[in-house]
Design a protein around this motif. Structure first.
Motif, mmCIF file in Angstrom:
data_model
loop_
_atom_site.group_PDB
_atom_site.id
_atom_site.type_symbol
_atom_site.label_atom_id
_atom_site.label_comp_id
_atom_site.label_asym_id
_atom_site.label_seq_id
_atom_site.Cartn_x
_atom_site.Cartn_y
_atom_site.Cartn_z
ATOM 1 N N LYS A 251 28.873 47.511 57.562
ATOM 2 C CA LYS A 251 29.551 46.816 58.666
ATOM 3 C C LYS A 251 29.184 47.362 60.030
ATOM 4 O O LYS A 251 29.180 46.633 61.011
ATOM 5 N N ARG A 252 28.884 48.666 60.083
ATOM 6 C CA ARG A 252 28.648 49.305 61.401
ATOM 7 C C ARG A 252 27.168 49.541 61.683
ATOM 8 O O ARG A 252 26.823 50.264 62.614
ATOM 9 N N ARG A 253 26.286 48.945 60.895
ATOM 10 C CA ARG A 253 24.873 49.316 61.032
ATOM 11 C C ARG A 253 24.314 49.032 62.423
ATOM 12 O O ARG A 253 23.443 49.756 62.904
ATOM 13 N N ASP B 150 37.188 42.076 51.015
ATOM 14 C CA ASP B 150 36.783 42.312 52.402
ATOM 15 C C ASP B 150 35.758 41.251 52.821
ATOM 16 O O ASP B 150 34.548 41.405 52.593
ATOM 17 N N GLY C 67 21.841 49.175 56.368
ATOM 18 C CA GLY C 67 22.562 48.178 55.565
ATOM 19 C C GLY C 67 22.177 48.254 54.096
ATOM 20 O O GLY C 67 23.045 48.234 53.208
ATOM 21 N N GLU D 132 34.735 40.337 55.747
ATOM 22 C CA GLU D 132 33.791 40.771 56.790
ATOM 23 C C GLU D 132 32.602 41.494 56.130
ATOM 24 O O GLU D 132 31.431 41.246 56.456
ATOM 25 N N LEU D 133 32.914 42.373 55.180
ATOM 26 C CA LEU D 133 31.865 43.097 54.459
ATOM 27 C C LEU D 133 30.948 42.114 53.727
ATOM 28 O O LEU D 133 29.713 42.205 53.815
ATOM 29 N N LYS D 134 31.546 41.162 53.024
ATOM 30 C CA LYS D 134 30.741 40.243 52.218
ATOM 31 C C LYS D 134 29.831 39.375 53.089
ATOM 32 O O LYS D 134 28.707 39.049 52.690
ATOM 33 N N ARG D 135 30.329 39.050 54.265
ATOM 34 C CA ARG D 135 29.501 38.272 55.185
ATOM 35 C C ARG D 135 28.266 39.079 55.607
ATOM 36 O O ARG D 135 27.160 38.532 55.731
ATOM 37 N N GLU D 136 28.453 40.363 55.820
ATOM 38 C CA GLU D 136 27.320 41.229 56.177
ATOM 39 C C GLU D 136 26.355 41.392 54.989
ATOM 40 O O GLU D 136 25.131 41.371 55.170
ATOM 41 N N SER E 269 30.528 50.794 52.567
ATOM 42 C CA SER E 269 31.097 49.645 53.274
ATOM 43 C C SER E 269 30.975 49.837 54.782
ATOM 44 O O SER E 269 30.588 48.920 55.516
ATOM 45 N N SER E 270 31.284 51.026 55.252
ATOM 46 C CA SER E 270 31.231 51.270 56.689
ATOM 47 C C SER E 270 29.790 51.213 57.213
ATOM 48 O O SER E 270 29.543 50.696 58.306
#
Ligand code: ADP
Ligand code: MG
Ligand code: MG
Ligand code: MG
Length: 404
Positions: free
Chosen positions: A385-387, A208, A341, A210-214, A381-382
């Motif tokens: 990403k959604r923080r 993922d 996060g 997107e997750l790793k970028r966060e 994970s959510s």
């Protein structure tokens, strides 16, 4: 108190530890002195000394030069004992009732002698047993508000703050967090530890981007944002409780970092507890009273923290910008978002990383345990990403309820 003469570091035993505390003249010397090593951690020895005749007791904690869990192949700086003693003493300046009293410390021997809190229970054990602690949220919120504010640039002179940053440079222990919390669980790393059934879920995380970028952003915050002196390891195994009393112990990971770090770890461990208590619910979607209590601790901790921190900011803020409207809100909002996060990272690493939590691992039904861990990974994970879309504690609790 006079310091015992030391000739360098030596690992203490139940025999030699007695010599260390003799000069403190803490015990009366009447009758026997009972000594027992009671450490359950991975990095240190903890000796409990009692004198039944006088009813007096104390704790001697000694850092080992390597991680006990791995062995001598993982060397670890002894300076963390100095950091732990200093962090406990720093916290005692503001919240003396919320930390164990340090009676003596010796940096060379990597020893901290402190108040015996054996009448307290480790919070994690209490949570697993389903106990409630009515003062927990107020005490943790107070601890965080007082220690974070008084070690920040909002309060301290910039020279004093930088001197503190310097004395709490903690590279070895920070490296553990950098690797085990922020890096290894997000890659197929050999330190990870999980059952085969979770491999597809772990692989989904590793793939993922997107997750790793966060997570990269959160790790960078941990590496670089020297805002306040954080405890650094404020999980439910680092909090001692009774019905009336709360003590934050074990601050060997203390360093200057982002203000939401400790909140994140505390909330994550409450969330993992809530997840582990799922088997108490009878109807799908229903939440047990115990889970509701855990969520109320998250809610109340944040409110106590924000309220006290705001009071301190208004009454004791020295930094010029503390007087500019909106700056307090901006700081609290950033702290809040970071906390979510960091909580997500903690939930993930406690599920597939090296160090697990007993809350989940002690669930005997393997099928249930794996299903709950699967949910933990999705939740963590959510949250990461959604923080930014969870602006307040109610939206966070709603996300937890949906995710567990
Ligand atoms: P570690 O850094 O190795 O995790 P901790 O400081 O968390 O060490 O202590 C390990 C255990 O030792 C705790 O879980 C608790 O059971 C016991 N312990 C630590 N400090 C005290 C204390 N002040 N009073 C009583 N028991 C303690
Ligand atoms: Mg500990
Ligand atoms: Mg421990
Ligand atoms: Mg520790």
């Amino acid at each position: 108190m006079s310091a015992p003469a030391t000739t360098g570091y030596q690992t203490l035993t139940e025999e030699t530890v007695v010599k260390i505390i003799e000069p403190l003249r803490f015990f009366t010397g009447e009758g026997e002195l009972r000594v027992k090593e009671i450490g359950d951690g991975n990095l240190n020895l903890v000796f409990h000394l009692t004198e039944p005749a006088s009813g007096k007791s104390l704790i001697v904690k000694q850092a080992l030069p390597y991680a006990k869990v791995v062995g001598e192949s993982w060397p670890l700086s002894l300076d963390r004992a100095r950091i732990e003693s200093e962090a406990l003493k720093k916290a005692a300046e503001f919240v003396p009732d919320l930390v164990p009293k340090v009676l003596y410390s010796n940096a060379e021997l990597a020893v901290t002698v402190m108040e015996d809190l054996s009448d307290h229970t480790i919070l994690r054990k209490g949570l697993i047993a389903g106990n409630q602690y009515p003062k927990l949220a107020e005490h943790v919120g107070t601890f965080l508000a007082q220690t974070l504010f008084h070690t920040s640039d909002f309060y301290l002179h910039p020279f004093a703050k930088k001197a503190l940053v310097q004395s709490f440079i903690n590279p070895d222990l920070c490296k553990i967090t950098e690797d085990l919390v922020f890096t290894d669980p997000f890659f197929d790393h050999e330190t990870n530890d999980f059952p085969d059934e979770l491999r597809p879920d772990a692989e989904a995380l590793w793939g993922d981007q997107e997750l790793k970028r966060e997570v990269a952003q959160l790790k960078l915050a941990f590496l670089t944002r020297a805002e306040v002196l954080v405890h650094g390891d404020l999980h439910s195994g680092s909090i001692f409780v009774t019905g009336e009393s709360t003590k934050m112990i074990d601050p060997e990971f203390a360093y200057y970092g982002p203000a939401g770090f400790d909140h994140g770890h505390f909330f994550a461990n409450l969330a993992l507890s809530a997840l582990s208590h799922n088997y108490h619910t009878k109807e799908p979607g229903a939440r047990s009273d115990y889970q509701e209590w855990l969520f109320s601790v998250i809610r109340d901790t944040w409110h106590h923290f924000a309220e006290q921190f705001s009071e301190l900011w208004k009454n004791k803020g020295t930094e010029t910008y503390t007087k500019v409207p909106g700056t307090l809100n901006d700081f609290l909002q950033q702290t809040w978002t970071d906390a979510i996060g960091f909580a997500g990272c903690e939930i993930i690493r406690r599920t597939i990383g090296l160090a697990h939590v007993a809350d989940l691992d002690s669930i005997e039904d393997q099928g249930v345990q794996i299903e709950l861990k699967r949910r933990a990974l999705r939740l963590g994970s959510s949250l990461i990403k959604r923080r930014n879309q969870l602006p307040d504690v109610e939206s966070f609790i709603a996300a937890l309820k949906g995710g567990i």
